[in-house]
Design an enzyme around this catalytic site. Sequence first.
Site, short mmCIF file in Angstrom:
data_model
loop_
_atom_site.label_atom_id
_atom_site.label_comp_id
_atom_site.label_asym_id
_atom_site.label_seq_id
_atom_site.Cartn_x
_atom_site.Cartn_y
_atom_site.Cartn_z
N CYS A 207 2.02 -9.55 -1.09
CA CYS A 207 0.62 -10.31 -1.27
C CYS A 207 0.54 -10.97 -2.70
CB CYS A 207 -0.58 -9.15 -1.19
SG CYS A 207 -0.95 -8.33 -0.05
N ALA A 208 1.23 -11.96 -2.78
CA ALA A 208 1.90 -12.55 -4.04
C ALA A 208 0.83 -13.46 -4.74
CB ALA A 208 3.18 -13.01 -3.89
N ALA A 209 0.08 -14.28 -3.96
CA ALA A 209 -0.62 -15.12 -4.86
C ALA A 209 -1.56 -14.86 -5.98
CB ALA A 209 -1.46 -16.17 -3.78
N PRO A 210 -1.72 -15.61 -6.99
CA PRO A 210 -1.03 -16.90 -7.53
C PRO A 210 0.35 -16.49 -7.85
CG PRO A 210 -2.47 -15.97 -9.04
CD PRO A 210 -2.65 -15.09 -7.92
N GLY A 211 0.86 -15.45 -7.87
CA GLY A 211 2.26 -15.28 -8.22
C GLY A 211 2.37 -14.76 -9.79
N LYS A 213 2.24 -11.48 -10.84
CA LYS A 213 3.20 -10.45 -10.78
C LYS A 213 4.47 -10.62 -10.35
CE LYS A 213 -0.50 -6.93 -10.58
NZ LYS A 213 -1.59 -7.94 -9.91
N ASP A 231 2.16 -14.85 0.99
CA ASP A 231 0.90 -14.88 1.24
C ASP A 231 0.25 -15.45 2.24
OD1 ASP A 231 -1.34 -13.89 -1.57
OD2 ASP A 231 -2.14 -14.82 0.03
N ASP A 287 0.78 -5.48 -3.76
CA ASP A 287 -0.58 -5.61 -4.59
C ASP A 287 -1.67 -5.92 -3.87
OD1 ASP A 287 -1.86 -5.56 -7.15
OD2 ASP A 287 -1.48 -7.89 -7.21
N CYS A 337 -6.69 -3.60 -7.80
CA CYS A 337 -7.75 -3.69 -9.05
C CYS A 337 -8.84 -3.12 -8.78
CB CYS A 337 -7.54 -5.10 -9.38
SG CYS A 337 -8.19 -6.25 -8.44
N1 SAM Z 1 -0.40 -9.99 -6.63
C1 SAM Z 1 -1.29 -11.34 -7.03
C2 SAM Z 1 -0.84 -11.41 -8.52
O1 SAM Z 1 -0.68 -10.60 -9.24
O2 SAM Z 1 -0.92 -12.76 -9.04
C3 SAM Z 1 -2.43 -11.05 -6.85
C4 SAM Z 1 -2.67 -10.53 -5.21
S1 SAM Z 1 -4.37 -10.45 -4.70
C5 SAM Z 1 -4.72 -9.04 -5.60
C6 SAM Z 1 -4.20 -10.23 -3.19
C7 SAM Z 1 -3.72 -11.15 -2.31
O3 SAM Z 1 -3.24 -10.87 -0.92
C8 SAM Z 1 -4.58 -12.54 -2.23
O4 SAM Z 1 -3.76 -13.46 -2.57
C9 SAM Z 1 -4.60 -12.52 -0.52
O5 SAM Z 1 -4.58 -13.75 -0.07
C10 SAM Z 1 -3.53 -11.96 0.05
N2 SAM Z 1 -3.48 -11.19 1.31
C11 SAM Z 1 -4.33 -10.85 1.73
N3 SAM Z 1 -4.20 -10.30 3.16
C12 SAM Z 1 -2.77 -10.78 3.13
C13 SAM Z 1 -2.16 -10.58 4.31
N4 SAM Z 1 -2.24 -10.09 5.48
N5 SAM Z 1 -0.61 -11.02 3.96
C14 SAM Z 1 -0.45 -11.70 3.11
N6 SAM Z 1 -1.24 -11.81 1.98
C15 SAM Z 1 -2.28 -11.33 1.99
#
Ligand code: SAM
Length: 423
Positions: A207-211, A213, A231, A287, A337
Amino acid sequence: MYDLNDWLSKPPKYTTFRINILRQFEHENLKKFLLKQSKELNCAENIPNFYLLRPDCLVIEQWPNDLKLEKGAKHVVVDALCAAAVLRGAHVFAPGVMGVPSGSQKGDIVDIYGDITGQCKRGLKVGYDGKKQYVGTGILKMTRNDLFENGVQPSGIAVHTLLPASRLPVINETLYPKGAILLQNLPSIVCGWVVNAQPNEVILDMCAAPGNKTTHLAEMSNNEAIIIALDKTQQKVAAIKNNYENHGITCINAYAFDSTKCFSEKSNGIDLGPPFPSNSFDKILLDAPCSGLGQRPQLLNKMTPKMLQSYKFVQRKLLKSAVEVLKVGGKLTYSTCTVTEDENEGIVSWALEMFPCLSLVSAEPLLGGPGLPNCGLTEQQRAMVQRFNPTDDSLRIVDPIYKDTIGFFIAQFIKTNPLQFSL
Ligand code: SAM
């Protein structure tokens, strides 16, 4: 005892930036910038302390206590999210502005107030009578016409914040070349330290966006790990790509994919992207999407109990996929978080029960406090996870800097056997 709601309503007393260790970091730039600001604030070269906690983590403290800025003659009202950002040291961006008094002009010194009940109507011309909180003082950069009256959705800085009420310095990343530093909460940086990416490791960030981490992991591996970032949408993937390109990173491949479906028995390997076969990754970062209740300061929360209940289901689905594609001997780091038991200790105890192939390991370096008591984890397991919010120190002494962060949770598992489900 501490009051969690009171803690959540205030911002941390530090600002943290992640330093891109693939680039050179110049201390002098920051010092010069703060000295210049100290002149604007009339505080005689008495600048905030700043230091590197680790080579990749810069901490900047508040302006000195005695610094007082004369209050502005006019009040600008902003929405609660914008107000929270100002308290953390941001400028006011146009979409967050709710009200500017008639007759205000560019260059006016204004006080910034947060609309903490969400009742203010956009475009307000007069003083706001509703519940509001003073969050800082700044210089008006846009007129009412720019903001509300010329029929175009406004963007850019509407108020240049001089001093937030939190006394945190206003520092934007443009002080350094693109990708050299990144505003990132301290526990998110710790999360990267826990994953501890190494050269040649095959790593999945689910769950990487915006990347933020993902780029940390790449930098920790000296751009030599093989990292796959997923993502949900192309737009989110574009943000990840933009982020890693700015950072000069070449070891990340990002795909738009639903990570709950990232395992397939029919997949031939990881080279063509998701879905992946079982036993593909040395390390996985999950994450997870969460209720976000650890964000500080929280001035207005619209989360309903029903919404709050919904997150654990997607977290479980994501965790199940993670266990499928993790190698035997591989490590899975789970983070959120938020501060709810359901999404943190609850998920850990569910995973340990559901997947006998998983064992909990100590999420080193253990810098936050232990897990909550009486929530399905043994004392030994509580001591292996880290929870960032003020705790009593009976199980672990926590350095004060790690108590004054956003609320966050980190746990780490190792897969000791091939996946089997408990009945
Ligand atoms: N790890 C990111 C960072 O540090 O920049 C923050 C991630 S944020 C907590 C959670 C992310 O999970 C969101 O960008 C969301 O779009 C994504 N997400 C939610 N459900 C998902 C799924 N089923 N598959 C992939 N990504 C998902």
